[in-house]
Design an enzyme around this catalytic site. Structure first.
Site, PDB file in Angstrom:
ATOM      1  N   SER A 103    -105.229 -28.028   4.607  1.00 62.55           N
ATOM      2  CA  SER A 103    -104.702 -26.769   4.983  1.00 62.55           C
ATOM      3  C   SER A 103    -103.532 -26.752   5.405  1.00 62.55           C
ATOM      4  O   SER A 103    -102.372 -25.944   5.015  1.00 62.55           O
ATOM      5  CB  SER A 103    -105.694 -26.380   6.307  1.00 62.55           C
TER       6      SER A 103
ATOM      7  N   TRP B   4    -109.399 -34.633  -3.558  1.00 68.13           N
ATOM      8  CA  TRP B   4    -110.295 -33.758  -3.847  1.00 68.13           C
ATOM      9  C   TRP B   4    -109.537 -33.040  -5.045  1.00 68.13           C
ATOM     10  O   TRP B   4    -109.579 -31.775  -5.071  1.00 68.13           O
ATOM     11  CB  TRP B   4    -110.191 -32.639  -2.619  1.00 68.13           C
TER      12      TRP B   4
ATOM     13  N   THR C 165    -110.076 -31.536  -8.590  1.00 69.13           N
ATOM     14  CA  THR C 165    -110.875 -31.027  -9.444  1.00 69.13           C
ATOM     15  C   THR C 165    -109.944 -31.314 -10.994  1.00 69.13           C
ATOM     16  O   THR C 165    -108.904 -31.355 -11.057  1.00 69.13           O
ATOM     17  CB  THR C 165    -110.922 -29.519  -9.442  1.00 69.13           C
TER      18      THR C 165
ATOM     19  N   ILE D 184    -135.567 -15.288  -0.349  1.00 72.17           N
ATOM     20  CA  ILE D 184    -136.465 -14.315  -0.954  1.00 72.17           C
ATOM     21  C   ILE D 184    -137.549 -14.855  -1.875  1.00 72.17           C
ATOM     22  O   ILE D 184    -138.720 -14.877  -2.132  1.00 72.17           O
ATOM     23  CB  ILE D 184    -135.673 -13.314  -2.005  1.00 72.17           C
TER      24      ILE D 184
ATOM     25  N   GLY E 242    -140.688 -20.827  -0.824  1.00 70.38           N
ATOM     26  CA  GLY E 242    -140.592 -22.405  -1.386  1.00 70.38           C
ATOM     27  C   GLY E 242    -140.125 -22.522  -2.722  1.00 70.38           C
ATOM     28  O   GLY E 242    -139.488 -23.484  -2.835  1.00 70.38           O
TER      29      GLY E 242
ATOM     30  N   GLU F 171    -109.141 -24.287  -2.504  1.00 69.52           N
ATOM     31  CA  GLU F 171    -107.897 -23.480  -2.702  1.00 69.52           C
ATOM     32  C   GLU F 171    -107.779 -22.456  -1.559  1.00 69.52           C
ATOM     33  O   GLU F 171    -107.424 -21.655  -1.674  1.00 69.52           O
ATOM     34  CB  GLU F 171    -108.363 -22.649  -3.998  1.00 69.52           C
TER      35      GLU F 171
END
Ligand code: CAA
Length: 388
Positions: free
Chosen positions: A132, A156, A158, A337, A340, A363
């Site tokens: 940050s 990190w 990508t 919702i 299981g 980001e």
């Protein structure tokens, strides 16, 4: 304000929806489970033009508007968030900065390869001790006259394992703080560049995330992007655009989980009727739909400000923080919702919940988005429509 898509944007949305169903859906569970990079799928995304959406047509890209770009990322992420971030990093974090601020030589050398999918790009800002707090770069690029000597470690990243070209942020003049930071194009094949192992992540598991180490890497002077000392501002401008991309990814994840939840709730019966007929579930669906609608408006607003060449930093920050928190909240509800079934891979929503989490982190974390927004409030912007 009514947002209406143009005919062309509707066509892009429909084509991407079909592409995601036919190309991304079949292997998405396997790729996630086994951390398999979507090699063939990325080739097909290149053929569709997605890898170069933000690259000008003169360099082989699509030269798309930002709303179209957001639509494509949403549709890809609805099915496979990992594939969406591969596209997003290639466009927003690598190509767009070069497309806007690069020299003619840089554009001609790198953008056609990126647009065609021959090369991938990545963006190297974060470090083991600077995430940050991005001004505190430990990676150095010391001016040696004809070239810069690059040393340090990035974390990190990508596309870190697949990228042939990297946009690297490094400190050139430590005594100048953020005004001494520069941005460079580095090729992954250069002597002194080494790539760490692929990270074993909670979500977006098929995208490749690596650390990258630089040991006395010689970076030609002509590979610096922009004026001396422009690197930090460039990184911030790039991230403003990237945040629209991540917000669109988060929106796609939320929309995907919402659609699966609606379908399941109408099919699954409990206490003698579909669970969608029970208010406890119906109201969850209502909240999902409302937050998704609000998210889309925030994203398209930021995208339109960007296309109008207006300041869109805070709009992008608002879109990202709201979209990522909507994705996290409602993928969690989607699992609930599904009961299981939601907890097993086959039903997709558990993957969506894991994928949603990263949108609150990369980001710029949610906390950094709130920092950007709150600084604007403290400066005196009270978000009255006349001053917004
Ligand atoms: N556009 C242009 N310039 C900007 C800017 C913007 N959006 N934001 C800040 N600046 C400028 C400021 O004006 C200031 O310049 P001046 O001194 O000339 O006025 C300079 O940059 C420094 O700004 P701040 O004083 O605001 O700096 P700060 O230390 O307080 O930090 C911050 C600001 C917003 C927190 C910034 O550090 C930030 O965004 N941090 C998060 C970094 C981040 O997003 N990292 C993710 C890495 S990418 C990734 O995730 C990897 C991947 O592969 C996906």
């Amino acid at each position: 304000m009514i947002f209406r898509l143009t005919e062309e944007q509707v066509a892009i949305k429909e084509a991407t929806r079909e592409f995601a169903q036919q190309v991304l859906l079949p292997g998405v569970i396997d790729r996630d489970k086994n951390m398999k990079y979507p090699v063939d799928e990325v080739k097909l995304m290149s053929e569709m033009g997605y890898m170069g959406m933000l690259i000008g047509q003169e360099y082989g890209g699509m030269g798309s508007d930002t709303v179209s770009y957001a639509i494509v990322l949403e549709e890809l992420a609805k099915v496979d968030a990992a594939s969406a971030i591969i596209v997003s990093v290639n466009n927003s974090l690598f190509a767009s900065g070069i497309n806007k601020y690069g020299t003619e030589e840089q554009k001609t050398k790198y953008l056609p390869k990126i647009a065609s999918g021959e090369w991938m790009g990545c963006f190297c800002l974060s470090e083991p001790e600077a995430g940050s707090d991005a001004t505190h770069q430990r990676t150095t690029a010391i001016d040696k006259g004809d070239y810069y000597l690059l040393n340090g470690t990035k974390n990190w990243i990508t596309n870190g394992g697949t990228a042939s070209a990297q946009l690297v942020i490094a400190q050139t003049h430590p005594e100048l703080g953020h005004k001494g930071i520069n941005a460079f194009i580095v090729e992954s094949s250069q002597t002194g560049v080494s790539i760490g192992p692929k990270e074993d992540k909670m979500g977006i598991r098929s995208s490749d995330t690596h650390s990258i180490m630089y040991n006395d890497v010689i970076v030609p002077k002509e590979n610096r992007i922009g004026e001396d000392g422009f690197g930090f501002k460039l990184a911030m401008k790039i991230l403003d655009g990237g945040r629209i991309g991540v917000a669109s990814q988060a929106l796609g994840i939320a929309q995907g989980a919402f659609e699966l939840s609606c379908r399941y709730a109408k099919e699954r019966e409990a206490f003698g009727k579909p669970i969608a007929q029970h208010q406890a579930i119906a109201f969850k669906l209502a909240d999902m739909a409302t937050d998704i609608e609000a998210t889309r408006h925030l994203i398209w607003n930021a995208a339109q400000l960007k296309d109008a060449d207006m300041d869109y930093s805070k709009a992008a920050a608002m879109a990202k923080v709201f979209a990522s928190e909507t994705a996290m909240k409602h993928t969690t509800e989607a699992v609930q919702i599904h009961g299981g079934y939601g907890y097993v891979r086959e039903y997709h929503v558990e993957r969506m919940m894991r994928d949603a989490k990263i949108t609150q982190i990369y980001e710029g974390t949610s906390e950094m988005q709130r920092l950007v927004i709150s600084r604007d409030i403290i400066k005196g912007n009270l978000y009255d429509p006349i001053t917004f």
